[in-house]
Design a protein around this motif. Sequence first.
Motif, PDB file in Angstrom:
ATOM      1  N   ASP A 106       0.826  -1.208   0.000  1.00  0.00           N
ATOM      2  CA  ASP A 106       0.000   0.000   0.000  1.00  0.00           C
ATOM      3  C   ASP A 106       0.858   1.254   0.000  1.00  0.00           C
ATOM      4  O   ASP A 106       0.509   2.255  -0.633  1.00  0.00           O
ATOM      5  CB  ASP A 106      -0.920  -0.005   1.225  1.00  0.00           C
ATOM      6  N   ALA A 107       1.960   1.197   0.719  1.00  0.00           N
ATOM      7  CA  ALA A 107       2.828   2.369   0.770  1.00  0.00           C
ATOM      8  C   ALA A 107       3.406   2.669  -0.607  1.00  0.00           C
ATOM      9  O   ALA A 107       3.537   3.835  -0.997  1.00  0.00           O
ATOM     10  CB  ALA A 107       3.950   2.148   1.783  1.00  0.00           C
ATOM     11  N   VAL A 108       3.749   1.631  -1.340  1.00  0.00           N
ATOM     12  CA  VAL A 108       4.254   1.854  -2.704  1.00  0.00           C
ATOM     13  C   VAL A 108       3.187   2.522  -3.550  1.00  0.00           C
ATOM     14  O   VAL A 108       3.450   3.496  -4.275  1.00  0.00           O
ATOM     15  CB  VAL A 108       4.700   0.519  -3.329  1.00  0.00           C
ATOM     16  N   VAL A 109       1.974   2.023  -3.438  1.00  0.00           N
ATOM     17  CA  VAL A 109       0.886   2.601  -4.217  1.00  0.00           C
ATOM     18  C   VAL A 109       0.661   4.056  -3.814  1.00  0.00           C
ATOM     19  O   VAL A 109       0.513   4.940  -4.674  1.00  0.00           O
ATOM     20  CB  VAL A 109      -0.399   1.773  -4.031  1.00  0.00           C
ATOM     21  N   LEU A 110       0.654   4.301  -2.520  1.00  0.00           N
ATOM     22  CA  LEU A 110       0.460   5.670  -2.063  1.00  0.00           C
ATOM     23  C   LEU A 110       1.575   6.580  -2.554  1.00  0.00           C
ATOM     24  O   LEU A 110       1.330   7.728  -2.932  1.00  0.00           O
ATOM     25  CB  LEU A 110       0.390   5.697  -0.534  1.00  0.00           C
ATOM     26  N   ALA A 111       2.788   6.068  -2.551  1.00  0.00           N
ATOM     27  CA  ALA A 111       3.900   6.883  -3.034  1.00  0.00           C
ATOM     28  C   ALA A 111       3.710   7.237  -4.501  1.00  0.00           C
ATOM     29  O   ALA A 111       3.981   8.367  -4.924  1.00  0.00           O
ATOM     30  CB  ALA A 111       5.218   6.131  -2.833  1.00  0.00           C
ATOM     31  N   ALA A 112       3.216   6.277  -5.259  1.00  0.00           N
ATOM     32  CA  ALA A 112       2.974   6.559  -6.679  1.00  0.00           C
ATOM     33  C   ALA A 112       1.936   7.661  -6.830  1.00  0.00           C
ATOM     34  O   ALA A 112       2.134   8.613  -7.595  1.00  0.00           O
ATOM     35  CB  ALA A 112       2.514   5.281  -7.384  1.00  0.00           C
ATOM     36  N   PHE A 113       0.842   7.564  -6.100  1.00  0.00           N
ATOM     37  CA  PHE A 113      -0.185   8.600  -6.182  1.00  0.00           C
ATOM     38  C   PHE A 113       0.355   9.931  -5.690  1.00  0.00           C
ATOM     39  O   PHE A 113       0.069  10.989  -6.257  1.00  0.00           O
ATOM     40  CB  PHE A 113      -1.411   8.196  -5.373  1.00  0.00           C
ATOM     41  N   HIS A 114       1.134   9.874  -4.643  1.00  0.00           N
ATOM     42  CA  HIS A 114       1.695  11.102  -4.090  1.00  0.00           C
ATOM     43  C   HIS A 114       2.565  11.809  -5.125  1.00  0.00           C
ATOM     44  O   HIS A 114       2.421  13.005  -5.364  1.00  0.00           O
ATOM     45  CB  HIS A 114       2.512  10.768  -2.848  1.00  0.00           C
ATOM     46  N   ALA A 115       3.448  11.045  -5.734  1.00  0.00           N
ATOM     47  CA  ALA A 115       4.331  11.647  -6.737  1.00  0.00           C
ATOM     48  C   ALA A 115       3.527  12.223  -7.888  1.00  0.00           C
ATOM     49  O   ALA A 115       3.843  13.298  -8.410  1.00  0.00           O
ATOM     50  CB  ALA A 115       5.323  10.597  -7.247  1.00  0.00           C
TER      51      ALA A 115
END
Lengths: 211, 211
Positions: A106-115
């Motif tokens: 989930d953190a990877v996914v969130l990082a993608a959305f964040h970027a």
Amino acid sequence: MPRLVDHAERREQITDAARRVIGRAGLDAATFQAVAAEAGVSVRLVQYYFGNKDGLLAATHRAVVDASAARFGAGGAAPGTLPPPRDALRGVVAALLPLDAQRRADAVVLAAFHAAALTRDAAAREALLTAPRALVEVVAAQLDRARGAGTPGRGERDVETSRDAELFLATLAGLTQSVVAGHLEAEQALAVAERLLDHLFASQAGGPAPT
Amino acid sequence: MPRLVDHAERREQITDAARRVIGRAGLDAATFQAVAAEAGVSVRLVQYYFGNKDGLLAATHRAVVDASAARFGAGGAAPGTLPPPRDALRGVVAALLPLDAQRRADAVVLAAFHAAALTRDAAAREALLTAPRALVEVVAAQLDRARGAGTPGRGERDVETSRDAELFLATLAGLTQSVVAGHLEAEQALAVAERLLDHLFASQAGGPAPT
DNA sequence: AACTTGATGATATGTCCGTACCATAATGGT
DNA sequence: ACCATTATGGTACGGACATATCATCAAGTT
């Protein structure tokens, strides 16, 4: 009425597939075709349920944010009891750090959305700030409790305490980044967070160390 | 030999354009056409100098990483002098935090590359770790100096000091994220970092606070 | 039993992008 | 003066993708 189907379930099935695709190969790999294939449905169906691609991505984003919020709520809100501040903050750490594979993904996914949101319109960027702002209040309140200040009104809080709250959350964000990047193991990140708690509970408000 | 041109200059002109495009609209907006238009050259020329799209992106990434490293080197390596540890770490803070518009833009670009690397092959992900690993050593050495330990050999360093070094860098990463997201102003991030230095220099190695 | 409507499939279309190919202007050596 | 080589422009081709359109199946209702 023909063939009624649980829409929520179907939507979840598809957003789950999108989460897996994004976590595995990034946001731009989350094409309609890839998500549909991962979910085992046709492209048309994804379109049917989310219309736009923006719709699909927005729903997926919301799904992972909601999951994160649910974890936070589950861990933090022991009903009735009032845990000591340090334990409360430890709960925040345990809720926010990616300690298992699920949260890591989930953190990877969130990082993608964040970027992606960083290079979007101001509205998208503003949406990133609501969670941190709320968390700062939570953390600062615990620090106030620990330091004997009551529950100061807005703006009356000690400046150093506010900074400590920001420090705490920025560190958690950085540790999350480190774990996700593979630079730290989950246990190491936990130990670093614990060390930060040592520092925070050692010094009282307003007392900087001598240079 | 016909019409010789400074290749390095042309390449820099193009990677600079790519940096602007990525910083403004994200990695996937960095198409050949967009970069060429931003640089004021033809698509063919970008192809001529970088061949692949991977070539263009790799060169752009290297350009911004090199810029970052140059800033770090310029600020940190005062020749001959040996600044007190706290000043040295302050230098690290000043070098790494996005304190002006230029570094802010670079930080956005780096975040985009970072997020992309997370969902790449293991080699790309490994490349993310070299800089942090080196920095941990630098920071830990300063902390050792401040705490009266000499220059301990590999693995002999106090565990708490190592954790403090990780803490320091994770916090800087988190603060960078906060500034880039617009949650903190540069001065606030600086103040939070200073507060962390207070904590780090207040407690000695191995001395956790009482719960 | 027929019809209406919700759910799903297959496929076409237009656009954008990366890359390859063809062409040509400029320039310095012979 | 000519030619080889470098640098640059224009454009075509193939693929991927988002979206739209046409078609079909299933299941309640009447």
